[in-house]
Design a protein around this motif. Structure first.
Motif, mmCIF file in Angstrom:
data_model
loop_
_atom_site.group_PDB
_atom_site.id
_atom_site.type_symbol
_atom_site.label_atom_id
_atom_site.label_comp_id
_atom_site.label_asym_id
_atom_site.label_seq_id
_atom_site.Cartn_x
_atom_site.Cartn_y
_atom_site.Cartn_z
ATOM 1 N N UNK A 4 -0.782 -29.839 0.694
ATOM 2 C CA UNK A 4 -0.278 -30.362 -0.574
ATOM 3 C C UNK A 4 -1.022 -29.796 -1.767
ATOM 4 N N UNK A 5 -2.334 -29.753 -1.661
ATOM 5 C CA UNK A 5 -3.143 -29.215 -2.753
ATOM 6 C C UNK A 5 -2.847 -27.729 -2.959
ATOM 7 N N UNK A 6 -2.795 -26.968 -1.876
ATOM 8 C CA UNK A 6 -2.551 -25.520 -1.988
ATOM 9 C C UNK A 6 -1.168 -25.228 -2.565
ATOM 10 N N UNK A 7 -0.150 -25.956 -2.102
ATOM 11 C CA UNK A 7 1.198 -25.677 -2.612
ATOM 12 C C UNK A 7 1.347 -26.122 -4.064
ATOM 13 N N UNK A 8 0.731 -27.251 -4.433
ATOM 14 C CA UNK A 8 0.805 -27.705 -5.826
ATOM 15 C C UNK A 8 0.069 -26.728 -6.746
ATOM 16 N N UNK A 9 -1.080 -26.239 -6.316
ATOM 17 C CA UNK A 9 -1.828 -25.266 -7.108
ATOM 18 C C UNK A 9 -1.009 -23.991 -7.290
ATOM 19 N N UNK A 10 -0.377 -23.539 -6.207
ATOM 20 C CA UNK A 10 0.439 -22.321 -6.283
ATOM 21 C C UNK A 10 1.634 -22.507 -7.207
ATOM 22 N N UNK A 68 10.296 -18.160 -3.890
ATOM 23 C CA UNK A 68 8.906 -18.609 -3.778
ATOM 24 C C UNK A 68 8.763 -20.067 -4.201
ATOM 25 N N UNK A 69 9.388 -20.448 -5.311
ATOM 26 C CA UNK A 69 9.296 -21.827 -5.800
ATOM 27 C C UNK A 69 9.950 -22.791 -4.807
ATOM 28 N N UNK A 111 1.740 -24.507 -9.719
ATOM 29 C CA UNK A 111 1.185 -24.549 -11.076
ATOM 30 C C UNK A 111 0.910 -23.152 -11.604
ATOM 31 N N UNK A 112 0.415 -22.264 -10.749
ATOM 32 C CA UNK A 112 0.152 -20.882 -11.160
ATOM 33 C C UNK A 112 1.452 -20.178 -11.545
ATOM 34 N N UNK A 169 4.196 -21.635 -12.623
ATOM 35 C CA UNK A 169 4.640 -22.250 -13.876
ATOM 36 C C UNK A 169 3.869 -21.694 -15.075
ATOM 37 N N UNK A 170 2.567 -21.582 -14.952
ATOM 38 C CA UNK A 170 1.741 -21.044 -16.038
ATOM 39 C C UNK A 170 2.139 -19.601 -16.338
ATOM 40 N N UNK A 171 2.439 -18.829 -15.293
ATOM 41 C CA UNK A 171 2.862 -17.443 -15.485
ATOM 42 C C UNK A 171 4.121 -17.371 -16.341
ATOM 43 N N UNK A 172 5.079 -18.266 -16.069
ATOM 44 C CA UNK A 172 6.325 -18.224 -16.835
ATOM 45 C C UNK A 172 6.178 -18.850 -18.220
ATOM 46 N N UNK A 173 5.278 -19.798 -18.404
ATOM 47 C CA UNK A 173 5.055 -20.368 -19.726
ATOM 48 C C UNK A 173 4.375 -19.344 -20.638
ATOM 49 N N UNK A 174 3.374 -18.646 -20.109
ATOM 50 C CA UNK A 174 2.644 -17.687 -20.907
ATOM 51 C C UNK A 174 3.357 -16.344 -21.009
ATOM 52 N N UNK A 175 4.352 -16.115 -20.167
ATOM 53 C CA UNK A 175 5.091 -14.852 -20.201
ATOM 54 C C UNK A 175 4.519 -13.830 -19.268
#
Length: 75
Positions: free
Chosen positions: A57-63, A9-10, A65-66, A68-74
């Motif tokens: 670009x906006x949609x892929x960057x937002x996705x 996905x990334x 980021x989501x 990344x946040x999922x893996x940072x927060x666990x």
């Protein structure tokens, strides 16, 4: 989802982000030259392609980021 699915996905979202910049570059070049964008199957307005590139670009960057946040927060 397994780690392999997240990696896929990334990588996909990174490719979409890169393609959006390429799309913006090509459309701005066409606007400066005063031409149309074509691939011999259809013709596209460069202004429309520019805005599609920005939205991609906006949609892929937002996705990304989501994810990344999922893996940072666990999990």
């Amino acid at each position: 989802m397994g780690k392999g699915s997240w990696i896929t996905l990334v990588v996909f979202l990174t490719i979409v982000f890169t393609v959006s910049f390429w799309m913006i570059d090509v459309s701005v070049s066409a606007m400066k030259a005063g031409g149309k964008l074509t691939n011999e199957f259809w013709m596209r307005n460069p202004g429309q392609a520019y805005h599609i590139g920005i939205e991609l670009g906006i949609a892929s960057w937002f996705s990304l980021s989501v994810v990344l946040i999922k893996f940072i927060l666990g999990e």
